[in-house]
Design a protein around this motif. Structure first.
Motif, mmCIF file in Angstrom:
data_model
loop_
_atom_site.group_PDB
_atom_site.id
_atom_site.type_symbol
_atom_site.label_atom_id
_atom_site.label_comp_id
_atom_site.label_asym_id
_atom_site.label_seq_id
_atom_site.Cartn_x
_atom_site.Cartn_y
_atom_site.Cartn_z
ATOM 1 N N PRO A 78 5.207 15.627 -37.041
ATOM 2 C CA PRO A 78 6.396 15.150 -37.760
ATOM 3 C C PRO A 78 7.437 14.629 -36.781
ATOM 4 N N GLY A 79 8.212 13.642 -37.210
ATOM 5 C CA GLY A 79 9.216 13.078 -36.320
ATOM 6 C C GLY A 79 8.557 12.192 -35.287
ATOM 7 N N GLU A 80 8.760 12.508 -34.018
ATOM 8 C CA GLU A 80 8.124 11.759 -32.935
ATOM 9 C C GLU A 80 6.637 12.105 -32.908
ATOM 10 N N ASP A 81 5.769 11.131 -33.205
ATOM 11 C CA ASP A 81 4.345 11.441 -33.284
ATOM 12 C C ASP A 81 3.693 11.429 -31.904
ATOM 13 N N GLY A 82 2.409 11.795 -31.879
ATOM 14 C CA GLY A 82 1.702 11.924 -30.608
ATOM 15 C C GLY A 82 1.629 10.631 -29.821
ATOM 16 N N MET A 83 1.494 9.491 -30.511
ATOM 17 C CA MET A 83 1.437 8.209 -29.815
ATOM 18 C C MET A 83 2.740 7.946 -29.073
ATOM 19 N N GLN A 84 3.859 8.210 -29.730
ATOM 20 C CA GLN A 84 5.165 7.995 -29.099
ATOM 21 C C GLN A 84 5.370 8.942 -27.921
ATOM 22 N N ILE A 85 4.938 10.195 -28.092
ATOM 23 C CA ILE A 85 5.076 11.174 -27.007
ATOM 24 C C ILE A 85 4.220 10.763 -25.819
ATOM 25 N N ALA A 86 2.981 10.307 -26.082
ATOM 26 C CA ALA A 86 2.090 9.875 -25.005
ATOM 27 C C ALA A 86 2.709 8.725 -24.223
ATOM 28 N N ARG A 87 3.284 7.753 -24.950
ATOM 29 C CA ARG A 87 3.913 6.616 -24.277
ATOM 30 C C ARG A 87 5.068 7.088 -23.389
ATOM 31 N N ARG A 88 5.879 7.985 -23.926
ATOM 32 C CA ARG A 88 7.035 8.480 -23.161
ATOM 33 C C ARG A 88 6.591 9.278 -21.936
ATOM 34 N N LEU A 89 5.570 10.124 -22.109
ATOM 35 C CA LEU A 89 5.054 10.898 -20.979
ATOM 36 C C LEU A 89 4.532 9.991 -19.884
ATOM 37 N N ARG A 90 3.756 8.978 -20.297
ATOM 38 C CA ARG A 90 3.129 8.132 -19.291
ATOM 39 C C ARG A 90 4.137 7.276 -18.533
ATOM 40 N N GLU A 91 5.258 6.968 -19.169
ATOM 41 C CA GLU A 91 6.295 6.194 -18.487
ATOM 42 C C GLU A 91 6.898 6.962 -17.317
ATOM 43 N N GLY A 92 6.871 8.300 -17.403
ATOM 44 C CA GLY A 92 7.538 9.076 -16.372
ATOM 45 C C GLY A 92 6.658 9.970 -15.532
ATOM 46 N N SER A 93 5.365 10.071 -15.849
ATOM 47 C CA SER A 93 4.509 10.973 -15.085
ATOM 48 C C SER A 93 3.035 10.591 -15.241
ATOM 49 N N ALA A 94 2.225 11.220 -14.403
ATOM 50 C CA ALA A 94 0.779 10.988 -14.461
ATOM 51 C C ALA A 94 0.055 12.223 -14.994
ATOM 52 N N ILE A 95 0.766 13.107 -15.706
ATOM 53 C CA ILE A 95 0.133 14.303 -16.266
ATOM 54 C C ILE A 95 -1.035 13.901 -17.158
ATOM 55 N N PRO A 96 -2.219 14.485 -16.961
ATOM 56 C CA PRO A 96 -3.352 14.172 -17.851
ATOM 57 C C PRO A 96 -3.026 14.530 -19.295
ATOM 58 N N ILE A 97 -3.408 13.633 -20.212
ATOM 59 C CA ILE A 97 -3.158 13.837 -21.643
ATOM 60 C C ILE A 97 -4.475 13.785 -22.389
ATOM 61 N N LEU A 98 -4.754 14.847 -23.155
ATOM 62 C CA LEU A 98 -5.915 14.874 -24.035
ATOM 63 C C LEU A 98 -5.392 14.876 -25.461
ATOM 64 N N MET A 99 -5.710 13.847 -26.236
ATOM 65 C CA MET A 99 -5.163 13.713 -27.581
ATOM 66 C C MET A 99 -6.117 14.273 -28.628
ATOM 67 N N LEU A 100 -5.551 14.957 -29.621
ATOM 68 C CA LEU A 100 -6.294 15.496 -30.748
ATOM 69 C C LEU A 100 -5.863 14.790 -32.022
ATOM 70 N N THR A 101 -6.817 14.506 -32.890
ATOM 71 C CA THR A 101 -6.457 13.898 -34.162
ATOM 72 C C THR A 101 -7.507 14.211 -35.209
ATOM 73 N N GLY A 102 -7.091 14.160 -36.467
ATOM 74 C CA GLY A 102 -8.022 14.332 -37.564
ATOM 75 C C GLY A 102 -8.619 13.017 -38.009
ATOM 76 N N ARG A 103 -8.151 11.920 -37.401
ATOM 77 C CA ARG A 103 -8.645 10.605 -37.773
ATOM 78 C C ARG A 103 -9.690 10.134 -36.767
ATOM 79 N N ALA A 104 -10.749 9.501 -37.291
ATOM 80 C CA ALA A 104 -11.860 9.106 -36.424
ATOM 81 C C ALA A 104 -11.929 7.602 -36.219
ATOM 82 N N GLU A 105 -10.928 6.833 -36.716
ATOM 83 C CA GLU A 105 -10.994 5.393 -36.589
ATOM 84 C C GLU A 105 -10.924 4.963 -35.132
ATOM 85 N N GLU A 106 -11.757 3.984 -34.774
ATOM 86 C CA GLU A 106 -11.799 3.510 -33.396
ATOM 87 C C GLU A 106 -10.453 2.958 -32.953
#
Length: 260
Positions: A78-106
């Protein structure tokens, strides 16, 4: 498969489970308290320090006070979703990110990876597979850090009369003229020069390119290499520097001198 708990302990939501400081610190970001509890319980039993938070805001607060080695990030928040958080994280760091989702679309997987995620796992998932992927990402991050430390001491690479100045991000041809490179082209060339005469897969090229903050994606590597060949090869159709290894990747064939 992943199962949930009906009443997770209240203390799990934002606190790290006590663990040896030497263990890698993993943060799980999920708005489902049951999944947070499950991840904390399972991962902390496998030599990982684990914190669990429910939002991007809580993640930012935690990152401000603690060192984090990897983030497991749910896409649907809710609010800031995972895509937005990933973008923000990557702009400032190289921390590895593993994303989880219930959607399987390519398209969702591709978007997450292109925003900077390092891996992607679709719910429901096996906790054993999750652990295996986390360990693989941590090993890769450690290897990247070692390579980055070595590359930080490199001032320039020279090959066949060419010189790539790493600090200035400038390429000179054998006649001494500057050859303009995009950020992606520079990072790919630097990746090749740090591992000459070794076959590099697309995944390896992506990893090495990220050390130079490149915006290079798996689907664009072949295009970037084609453009790079046009700038450094006498005959791009018959390259003698960046040579294709069918089914394996690419190899930089020329000898390379490292200037430190």
């Amino acid at each position: 498969m992943l199962t949930t708990m009906s009443e997770p302990p209240a203390s799990v939501a934002g606190a790290a489970v006590p663990a040896p400081a030497a263990w890698p610190h993993v943060v799980a970001v999920d708005d489902d308290a049951a999944i947070r509890a499950l991840l904390v319980d399972y991962l902390s039993g496998n030599e990982l320090r684990v914190s669990a938070v429910a939002s991007g805001r809580e993640l930012s607060e935690l990152l401000a006070r603690e060192t984090v080695d990897l983030v497991v990030l749910d896409v649907r928040l809710p609010g800031e979703d995972g895509m937005q958080i990933a973008r923000r994280l990557r702009e400032g760091s190289a921390i590895p990110i593993l994303m989880l989702t219930g959607r399987a679309e390519e398209a969702d997987r591709v978007m997450g990876l292109e925003l900077g995620a390092d891996d992607y796992l679709t719910k429901p998932f096996s906790t054993r597979e999750l652990l295996a992927r986390i360990r693989a990402l941590l090993r890769r991050a450690q290897a990247q850090a070692s390579v980055a430390d070595a590359m930080a001491r490199v001032r320039a690479y020279r090959f066949a009369g060419w010189e790539l100045n790493v600090g200035l991000r400038r390429l000179k041809n054998p006649q001494g003229a500057l050859v303009e490179l995009t950020n992606g082209e520079f990072s790919l060339l630097a990746a090749f020069l740090c591992a000459p005469q070794r076959t590099l897969s697309r995944d390896q090229l992506l990893d090495l390119s990220r050390l130079h903050n490149a915006e290079v994606y798996d689907r664009s590597i072949d295009v970037q290499i084609l453009r790079l060949r046009r700038k450094i090869e006498a005959d791009p159709a018959r390259p003698r520097f960046i040579v294709t290894q069918r089914g394996a990747g690419y190899v930089f064939e020329a000898g390379v001198e490292v200037v430190r």
